[in-house]
Motif scaffolding. Structure first.
Motif, mmCIF file in Angstrom:
data_model
loop_
_atom_site.group_PDB
_atom_site.id
_atom_site.type_symbol
_atom_site.label_atom_id
_atom_site.label_comp_id
_atom_site.label_asym_id
_atom_site.label_seq_id
_atom_site.Cartn_x
_atom_site.Cartn_y
_atom_site.Cartn_z
ATOM 1 N N PRO A 237 -15.629 3.729 3.314
ATOM 2 C CA PRO A 237 -14.649 4.787 3.053
ATOM 3 C C PRO A 237 -14.840 5.386 1.677
ATOM 4 N N GLU A 238 -14.651 6.687 1.591
ATOM 5 C CA GLU A 238 -14.784 7.365 0.310
ATOM 6 C C GLU A 238 -13.446 7.326 -0.425
ATOM 7 N N LEU A 239 -13.474 6.847 -1.660
ATOM 8 C CA LEU A 239 -12.261 6.716 -2.453
ATOM 9 C C LEU A 239 -12.105 7.930 -3.339
ATOM 10 N N GLU A 240 -10.928 8.517 -3.274
ATOM 11 C CA GLU A 240 -10.661 9.698 -4.087
ATOM 12 C C GLU A 240 -9.744 9.311 -5.240
ATOM 13 N N VAL A 241 -10.201 9.478 -6.439
ATOM 14 C CA VAL A 241 -9.431 9.131 -7.628
ATOM 15 C C VAL A 241 -8.794 10.398 -8.176
ATOM 16 N N ILE A 242 -7.487 10.370 -8.285
ATOM 17 C CA ILE A 242 -6.749 11.532 -8.775
ATOM 18 C C ILE A 242 -6.189 11.195 -10.148
ATOM 19 N N GLU A 243 -6.765 11.769 -11.160
ATOM 20 C CA GLU A 243 -6.311 11.514 -12.520
ATOM 21 C C GLU A 243 -4.975 12.225 -12.749
ATOM 22 N N GLY A 244 -4.001 11.478 -13.286
ATOM 23 C CA GLY A 244 -2.711 12.078 -13.603
ATOM 24 C C GLY A 244 -1.864 12.381 -12.383
ATOM 25 N N GLY A 245 -2.238 11.821 -11.225
ATOM 26 C CA GLY A 245 -1.483 12.061 -10.003
ATOM 27 C C GLY A 245 -0.201 11.240 -9.975
ATOM 28 N N PRO A 246 0.622 11.435 -8.934
ATOM 29 C CA PRO A 246 1.879 10.692 -8.833
ATOM 30 C C PRO A 246 1.634 9.204 -8.592
ATOM 31 N N ASP A 247 2.565 8.394 -9.033
ATOM 32 C CA ASP A 247 2.501 6.951 -8.821
ATOM 33 C C ASP A 247 3.043 6.669 -7.422
ATOM 34 N N LEU A 248 2.153 6.365 -6.487
ATOM 35 C CA LEU A 248 2.572 6.171 -5.101
ATOM 36 C C LEU A 248 3.494 4.968 -4.950
ATOM 37 N N ASP A 249 3.398 4.011 -5.847
ATOM 38 C CA ASP A 249 4.301 2.858 -5.804
ATOM 39 C C ASP A 249 5.746 3.303 -6.011
ATOM 40 N N ILE A 250 5.929 4.451 -6.661
ATOM 41 C CA ILE A 250 7.266 5.010 -6.879
ATOM 42 C C ILE A 250 7.592 6.061 -5.836
ATOM 43 N N THR A 251 6.675 7.002 -5.623
ATOM 44 C CA THR A 251 6.966 8.136 -4.730
ATOM 45 C C THR A 251 7.004 7.734 -3.264
ATOM 46 N N ASP A 252 6.539 6.540 -2.930
ATOM 47 C CA ASP A 252 6.698 6.052 -1.562
ATOM 48 C C ASP A 252 8.155 5.714 -1.255
ATOM 49 N N HIS A 253 8.993 5.625 -2.300
ATOM 50 C CA HIS A 253 10.365 5.171 -2.106
ATOM 51 C C HIS A 253 11.416 6.173 -2.585
ATOM 52 N N PHE B 280 5.601 -4.685 -13.559
ATOM 53 C CA PHE B 280 6.633 -4.387 -12.571
ATOM 54 C C PHE B 280 6.077 -3.446 -11.501
ATOM 55 N N HIS B 281 6.279 -3.823 -10.240
ATOM 56 C CA HIS B 281 5.863 -2.987 -9.113
ATOM 57 C C HIS B 281 7.047 -2.852 -8.152
ATOM 58 N N VAL B 282 7.327 -1.633 -7.740
ATOM 59 C CA VAL B 282 8.472 -1.379 -6.878
ATOM 60 C C VAL B 282 8.319 -2.097 -5.537
ATOM 61 N N ALA B 283 7.128 -2.031 -4.952
ATOM 62 C CA ALA B 283 6.911 -2.664 -3.651
ATOM 63 C C ALA B 283 7.153 -4.165 -3.721
#
Length: 219
Positions: free
Chosen positions: A48-64, A85-88
């Motif tokens: 799988p190709e991994l896409e790195v997004i610099e300065g993107g949203p923190d999915l650990d937060i925006t998932d919730h 600290f991790h929200v998940a």
């Protein structure tokens, strides 16, 4: 000149002719050249190709919570104060704490859950269990599971560094209240009831004590 030598010279001439023709058709590789295009279809790598997004949203937060919400800013601040600290992970722990606290109160076993309760909540639980005992009532309960769970709010006190997270739980359990004689006066051991609770947990971020305390309950 004998025949084999003539044949050798003829073959050499043919070989030189073919080399010159191939050079004109294919060209030569000199200097900078554009790299070949990646192959398509079955020859493509399965990795799988991994896409790195610099300065993107923190999915650990925006998932919730919504990315631009006050709750997201509070959770971001908690992570700044405590990078581990991790929200998940917190929500997973909150799920287990919810079941443990609910069953501890139902059964009147408060000693085991006291480390996870604020002083006010613990005192209210003690009063509730004492009131049941005064009436000779006991509760027999079985926790089935958490059916829904949602992070509904988060706040951070920048001065005290206390973070608070509010979660809405929807759980299922069986619960029956027995009187002194052992008769069921409320509830059922077979009928599953759905219980809704909104609880808030708080903790000083970066503190040595890892436990979050239940500071508010709203059924």
């Amino acid at each position: 000149m004998n025949s084999p030598l003539i044949q050798l010279l003829v073959l050499a001439g043919i070989a030189v002719f073919l080399i010159l023709r191939l050079k004109n058709v294919l060209g030569t590789r000199e200097g900078f050249e554009q790299p070949p295009l990646p192959r398509q279809g079955a020859e493509r790598s399965n990795r799988p190709e991994l896409e790195v997004i610099e300065g993107g949203p923190d999915l650990d937060i925006t998932d919730h919570v919504d990315e631009d919400s006050d709750a997201a800013q509070a959770l971001t601040g908690m992570k700044r104060l405590e990078p581990s600290f991790h929200v998940a992970d917190f929500l997973q722990g909150a799920r287990g704490a919810y079941e443990m606290i609910v069953m501890g109160y139902e059964r009147g076993e408060l000693a085991e859950i006291q480390p996870f309760l604020s002083e006010d909540i613990y005192e209210s639980f003690v009063d509730g269990v004492a009131a049941r005992e005064d009436q000779g009532l006991t509760i027999e309960a079985d926790f089935i599971g958490v059916r829904e769970m949602k992070l509904v709010n988060a706040t951070l006190n920048e001065e005290t560094q206390e973070g608070e997270v509010t979660i809405r739980f929807v759980s299922e359990l069986t619960s029956a209240v027995r009187d002194r004689g052992g008769d069921i006066v409320e509830g059922s051991l077979t009928e599953v009831k759905r219980q809704k609770d909104t609880w808030s947990f708080a903790r000083t971020m970066g503190a040595d004590d890892p436990n979050w305390l239940l500071v508010s309950t709203d059924a």
